[in-house]
Design a protein around this motif. Structure first.
Motif, PDB file in Angstrom:
ATOM      1  N   ARG A 177     -31.935  39.405  50.675  1.00 39.23           N
ATOM      2  CA  ARG A 177     -31.658  40.814  50.398  1.00 39.23           C
ATOM      3  C   ARG A 177     -31.523  41.610  51.685  1.00 39.23           C
ATOM      4  N   ALA A 178     -32.394  41.328  52.665  1.00 40.37           N
ATOM      5  CA  ALA A 178     -32.299  42.016  53.958  1.00 40.37           C
ATOM      6  C   ALA A 178     -30.997  41.654  54.670  1.00 40.37           C
ATOM      7  N   VAL A 179     -30.571  40.399  54.557  1.00 40.38           N
ATOM      8  CA  VAL A 179     -29.311  39.981  55.179  1.00 40.38           C
ATOM      9  C   VAL A 179     -28.128  40.692  54.519  1.00 40.38           C
ATOM     10  N   MET A 180     -28.170  40.843  53.195  1.00 37.50           N
ATOM     11  CA  MET A 180     -27.095  41.558  52.516  1.00 37.50           C
ATOM     12  C   MET A 180     -27.053  43.013  52.969  1.00 37.50           C
ATOM     13  N   GLY A 181     -28.212  43.647  53.093  1.00 40.20           N
ATOM     14  CA  GLY A 181     -28.241  45.016  53.591  1.00 40.20           C
ATOM     15  C   GLY A 181     -27.710  45.115  55.009  1.00 40.20           C
ATOM     16  N   LEU A 182     -28.015  44.104  55.829  1.00 42.40           N
ATOM     17  CA  LEU A 182     -27.520  44.083  57.203  1.00 42.40           C
ATOM     18  C   LEU A 182     -25.998  43.967  57.219  1.00 42.40           C
ATOM     19  N   ARG A 183     -25.441  43.124  56.356  1.00 37.40           N
ATOM     20  CA  ARG A 183     -23.982  42.962  56.302  1.00 37.40           C
ATOM     21  C   ARG A 183     -23.310  44.251  55.843  1.00 37.40           C
ATOM     22  N   VAL A 184     -23.901  44.929  54.875  1.00 38.73           N
ATOM     23  CA  VAL A 184     -23.311  46.192  54.409  1.00 38.73           C
ATOM     24  C   VAL A 184     -23.333  47.233  55.525  1.00 38.73           C
ATOM     25  N   ALA A 185     -24.456  47.303  56.267  1.00 38.87           N
ATOM     26  CA  ALA A 185     -24.574  48.290  57.339  1.00 38.87           C
ATOM     27  C   ALA A 185     -23.626  47.993  58.491  1.00 38.87           C
ATOM     28  N   LEU A 186     -23.390  46.706  58.782  1.00 41.65           N
ATOM     29  CA  LEU A 186     -22.580  46.344  59.941  1.00 41.65           C
ATOM     30  C   LEU A 186     -21.106  46.197  59.611  1.00 41.65           C
ATOM     31  N   GLU A 187     -20.786  45.748  58.386  1.00 38.65           N
ATOM     32  CA  GLU A 187     -19.398  45.429  58.044  1.00 38.65           C
ATOM     33  C   GLU A 187     -18.799  46.354  57.005  1.00 38.65           C
ATOM     34  N   GLY A 188     -19.599  47.244  56.427  1.00 36.26           N
ATOM     35  CA  GLY A 188     -19.081  48.145  55.419  1.00 36.26           C
ATOM     36  C   GLY A 188     -19.210  47.565  54.020  1.00 36.26           C
ATOM     37  N   PRO A 189     -18.601  48.207  53.012  1.00 31.81           N
ATOM     38  CA  PRO A 189     -18.715  47.748  51.624  1.00 31.81           C
ATOM     39  C   PRO A 189     -18.254  46.297  51.456  1.00 31.81           C
ATOM     40  N   GLN A 190     -18.937  45.574  50.576  1.00 26.91           N
ATOM     41  CA  GLN A 190     -18.647  44.171  50.322  1.00 26.91           C
ATOM     42  C   GLN A 190     -18.000  44.007  48.951  1.00 26.91           C
ATOM     43  N   ASP A 191     -17.399  42.829  48.760  1.00 27.79           N
ATOM     44  CA  ASP A 191     -16.798  42.496  47.466  1.00 27.79           C
ATOM     45  C   ASP A 191     -17.914  42.285  46.442  1.00 27.79           C
ATOM     46  N   GLU A 192     -17.854  43.039  45.322  1.00 26.81           N
ATOM     47  CA  GLU A 192     -18.901  42.979  44.318  1.00 26.81           C
ATOM     48  C   GLU A 192     -18.450  42.280  43.041  1.00 26.81           C
ATOM     49  N   SER A 193     -17.259  41.675  43.058  1.00 26.71           N
ATOM     50  CA  SER A 193     -16.703  41.115  41.828  1.00 26.71           C
ATOM     51  C   SER A 193     -17.497  39.930  41.298  1.00 26.71           C
ATOM     52  N   ASP A 194     -18.141  39.169  42.173  1.00 22.23           N
ATOM     53  CA  ASP A 194     -18.880  37.971  41.753  1.00 22.23           C
ATOM     54  C   ASP A 194     -20.387  38.200  41.700  1.00 22.23           C
ATOM     55  N   ASP A 195     -20.832  39.448  41.691  1.00 24.36           N
ATOM     56  CA  ASP A 195     -22.268  39.733  41.720  1.00 24.36           C
ATOM     57  C   ASP A 195     -22.941  39.333  40.408  1.00 24.36           C
ATOM     58  N   SER A 196     -24.118  38.745  40.543  1.00 26.94           N
ATOM     59  CA  SER A 196     -24.973  38.501  39.386  1.00 26.94           C
ATOM     60  C   SER A 196     -25.789  39.759  39.112  1.00 26.94           C
ATOM     61  N   PRO A 197     -26.464  39.845  37.964  1.00 23.47           N
ATOM     62  CA  PRO A 197     -27.318  41.028  37.712  1.00 23.47           C
ATOM     63  C   PRO A 197     -28.364  41.255  38.809  1.00 23.47           C
ATOM     64  N   ALA A 198     -28.959  40.158  39.336  1.00 12.63           N
ATOM     65  CA  ALA A 198     -29.962  40.311  40.400  1.00 12.63           C
ATOM     66  C   ALA A 198     -29.331  40.891  41.662  1.00 12.63           C
ATOM     67  N   THR A 199     -28.114  40.425  41.997  1.00 12.30           N
ATOM     68  CA  THR A 199     -27.423  40.948  43.176  1.00 12.30           C
ATOM     69  C   THR A 199     -27.037  42.400  42.978  1.00 12.30           C
ATOM     70  N   ALA A 200     -26.594  42.751  41.782  1.00 12.27           N
ATOM     71  CA  ALA A 200     -26.226  44.138  41.497  1.00 12.27           C
ATOM     72  C   ALA A 200     -27.437  45.060  41.650  1.00 12.27           C
ATOM     73  N   ARG A 201     -28.599  44.605  41.170  1.00 10.92           N
ATOM     74  CA  ARG A 201     -29.796  45.426  41.325  1.00 10.92           C
ATOM     75  C   ARG A 201     -30.161  45.597  42.794  1.00 10.92           C
ATOM     76  N   SER A 202     -30.012  44.535  43.585  1.00 17.69           N
ATOM     77  CA  SER A 202     -30.306  44.652  45.014  1.00 17.69           C
ATOM     78  C   SER A 202     -29.360  45.635  45.683  1.00 17.69           C
ATOM     79  N   ARG A 203     -28.097  45.611  45.292  1.00 19.58           N
ATOM     80  CA  ARG A 203     -27.140  46.566  45.870  1.00 19.58           C
ATOM     81  C   ARG A 203     -27.512  47.999  45.501  1.00 19.58           C
ATOM     82  N   GLU A 204     -27.934  48.208  44.260  1.00 25.70           N
ATOM     83  CA  GLU A 204     -28.333  49.555  43.853  1.00 25.70           C
ATOM     84  C   GLU A 204     -29.522  50.043  44.678  1.00 25.70           C
TER      85      GLU A 204
END
Length: 744
Positions: free
Chosen positions: A356-383
């Motif tokens: 989850r911390a790595v995903m937050g790091l990627r969003v902060a450094l690279e901008g919005p990510q592709d969310e089309s393949d997100d699972s419910p757990a991933t969607a909650r982490s993004r929220e």
């Protein structure tokens, strides 16, 4: 084949980024070599003789390494002002060379002014360096008044070539440097995960080596995080972006360190102490196979490999990466946890938190990510991440530091010390050689750069002397191989200049070695090389180091004990500040600027770690004192880790429904804050006799009413508070503070 080639290039790029964060050492080496080479390329066709070629090369080197400002416009101003300073300095050196007494007095005054100029920031430091080094250059090449026009031309060309290389050939911007530092952080995080894989598979005879690699990986990751924090203001478009990156870097560092601790605990017969990850040479706890079925170990190995792939892979990554991310983030919601012991299941949860911390790091450094393949757990982490990002604000302004005045100001004290030391070096150097005495002055000057205590000066002088001795041997060998081949010698000089700047942040001894070897070649070019000259170089170096140590010990001395005590008090005060603010927010108090407070704690701890080097140096004869200093620093690093974790958790309060304020925390953690303040008072004043108090655990102080902690305070907060309380009490013994237990 193309994909394989890209993979190899990516691995090499990550390896280089991890070994040289931000490519700062590579950039410094390339800039300096480029400026020197371009200067030689301009001066040689113009018919300059060897003396002026050497003078131009040295001036280009000085003009390049002296300027340390980060903004390009500020660098241009300093470079433009530095040229007239250099011309005046070389002119005075040439004119006063025939007037021994007047020249020596002026040299000492120049040295005092150059060191005193540090109080005016990077520009004052740069101009002082240019003035001193160019005056030294005039002595080295034997400048005379009649040859000044040629020297002026060589210096002007050198400064122009330095500017051209700096701003056009090897340009560096704050944004670009920060981007490379962020890449280095990800590369070092990937290496740390690799160290965890090695720790997972290590046998009983290999665990100590694996644990040492984990310690080194954590230390390097923290070093890169501090480098990023120091460049956020210049490298980001606004303060909100800077705070977002700072938050994501801190989250990733804390999650990665917690993963390592839980993995070590899972393999140990008992709970692993956080201190084990911070104390160099500490023995690993007794370990065995990971408890539970072998299938869980295989799954954990697979998931650590997947986590490493998420860390190091840049770009969107495709469906495969999304599947890895979804699986790892599912562990945060207790999804698909394997059948294993509670300690092993905690490791899987830590893997999910790190993902989850790595995903937050990627969003902060690279901008919005592709969310089309997100699972419910991933969607909650993004929220959760989006909510945290929205909650980040500008924060509070940093309080101005207390300024000392008069002789208590560090720059004034250092200027007085180096002036006295240089006077002694001139007198002693003249006795050794009337032609090469300035080497003693140069060494005396250098040992005072970036040092603040007598012990630091002693260690730096020792390292310079050691590098010089070996460099003399290398200079003799190289001079014999080069012989009369001028351009071969210049080519080797360029190689040595690059290695000198590339290794300077790593080892002062290595840098001194390459400097001395380069000087042997320069003497060969000037036809002044001899065995006696290089031996004299060693003698003058030893004399200059001794004069620096004597001056530091007798003139307004700052003993290492006093210096480390002052820094220790600062660390403890900032630790108390972070802890109190974090606990206050976790107890329902107003939100504060916790990230900046944690950053100031890390900076203070870094200063203390540097100041204790004379105490922890391998050659120190005080073995017990060295062990004690290492233990105290390791304990403070452990305290800082738990304080950072508390601060990061406290900042989640507005956005996470599973973490809510618990008013009981303030009273339960009050003992810890009081103990920190007590230790700080005891270090600052030996007459303070108040003891450090111990008592029931933090969890028991919250009361045993059976109230569920969900929605009140997480178990993780309790663990960090308890470990912090234990580490603070542990600090009392090596610092000589009495510890008392409450009456039964």
């Amino acid at each position: 084949m193309k994909a394989a080639g890209r993979s190899v290039r990516a691995r090499l790029r990550d390896r280089l980024a991890a070994s040289d964060p931000g490519l700062l050492r590579l950039t410094a080496g390339l800039r300096t070599v480029g400026a020197v080479a371009l200067t030689l390329a301009v001066l040689a066709p113009a018919g300059s003789d060897i003396t002026h070629l050497v003078a131009g090369a040295m001036a280009a080197m000085v003009a390049t390494f002296s300027i340390r400002e980060r903004r390009r416009d500020a660098q241009a101003v300093t470079l433009a002002v530095g040229l007239p300073v250099a011309l005046v300095s070389v002119s005075l050196g040439a004119v006063l060379s025939a007037r021994v007494v007047v020249g020596d007095v002026f040299f000492v005054v120049l040295i005092f002014c150059a060191v005193y100029g540090r109080r005016f920031g990077d520009r004052g430091t740069a101009l002082g360096l240019i003035g001193f080094q160019v005056y030294f250059l005039s002595l080295f090449v034997g400048a005379s008044a009649s040859g000044l026009p040629e020297l002026w031309a060589a210096l002007t060309v050198a400064f122009a070539c330095s500017a051209l290389v700096r701003f056009a050939v090897v340009p560096v911007t704050p944004t670009g440097t920060l981007a490379r530092l962020r890449q280095a952080f990800r590369a070092r995080l990937g290496r740390l995960v690799s160290a965890y894989l090695a720790l997972l598979d290590a046998g009983p005879d290999e665990v100590d080596k694996a644990l040492e690699d984990v310690r080194e990986g954590n230390a390097r990751l923290h070093e890169t995080a501090l480098m990023i924090q120091s460049r956020l203001e210049e490298g980001t478009p606004d303060e909100s972006s800077a705070r977002l990156v700072q938050r994501r870097i801190a989250d990733a560092e804390i999650a990665a360190e917690r993963l390592g601790l839980l993995l070590l605990s899972a393999r140990s017969a008992e709970r692993a102490d956080t201190l084990t990850l911070h104390l160099p040479g500490a023995p690993a706890p007794e370990v065995g196979r990971l408890p539970g079925p072998d299938e869980s170990t295989a799954v954990l190995r697979r998931d650590l490999l997947a986590l490493r792939a998420l860390v190091v892979r840049a770009g969107p990554g495709g469906t495969g990466v999304a599947q890895l991310r979804n699986r790892l983030l599912g562990y945060r919601d207790e999804e698909n946890l394997p059948a294993a012991t509670p300690a092993v299941r905690d490791v899987f949860r830590a893997v999910g938190e790190t993902a989850r911390a790595v995903m937050g790091l990627r969003v902060a450094l690279e901008g919005p990510q592709d969310e089309s393949d997100d699972s419910p757990a991933t969607a909650r982490s993004r929220e959760e991440l989006d909510a945290e990002d929205a909650a980040i604000d500008a924060g509070e302004e940093e309080e101005p530091a207390e300024r000392r005045k008069g002789l208590q100001r560090p720059t004034t004290r250092a200027a007085a010390q180096v002036a006295v030391g240089s006077t002694l070096a001139i007198a002693g150097g003249e006795l050794l050689s009337t032609d090469r005495w300035y080497w003693a002055v140069l060494t005396c000057w250098i040992v005072f750069i970036n040092t603040a205590s007598t012990g630091e000066i002693l260690v730096k002088g020792y390292r310079r002397l050691l590098g010089t001795v070996f460099g003399v041997v290398a200079g003799i060998v190289l001079a014999g191989l080069v012989g009369p081949h001028t351009w071969t010698a210049f080519a080797l000089v360029l190689v040595l200049i690059f290695t000198m700047f590339y290794t300077a942040p790593l080892s002062y001894t290595l840098m001194s070695f390459f400097v001395t070897a380069m000087l042997g070649l320069l003497y060969t070019l000037l036809h002044t090389y001899s065995w006696e000259v290089l031996v004299l170089r060693v003698e003058e170096t030893a004399l200059g180091a001794a004069c620096g140590v004597v001056a530091a010990a007798l003139v307004l001395p700052v003993r290492t004990d006093r210096r480390t005590d002052e820094l220790l008090v600062t660390v403890l005060e900032r630790l108390a500040e972070v802890t109190e603010a974090a606990v206050g927010q976790l107890s329902g108090g107003p939100a504060g600027d916790l990230l900046d407070k944690a950053r100031r704690l890390d900076q203070a701890l870094g200063d203390l770690r540097s100041a204790t080097q004379p105490l922890t140096h391998p050659v120190t004869p005080l073995r017990a004192r060295r062990t004690n200093a290492r233990y105290v620093v390791a304990l403070l690093e452990t305290c800082a880790y738990h304080a950072r974790s508390l601060a990061a958790t406290a900042e989640l309060l507005p956005t996470h429904p599973s973490i809510a304020a618990d008013p009981r925390l303030r009273g339960a953690a009050g003992r810890t804050v009081r103990n920190i303040v007590t230790i700080a008072d005891r270090v600052a004043d030996e007459d303070v006799t108040a003891p450090v108090g111990t008592g029931p655990s933090i969890a028991s102080l919250l009361g045993g009413d059976g109230t569920t902690r969900y929605g009140r305070v997480t178990d993780r907060v309790l663990r960090h508070l308890e470990r912090l309380d234990e580490a603070v009490v542990g600090l009392a013994r090596p610092l000589g503070v009495p510890v008392t237990a409450p009456d039964r």
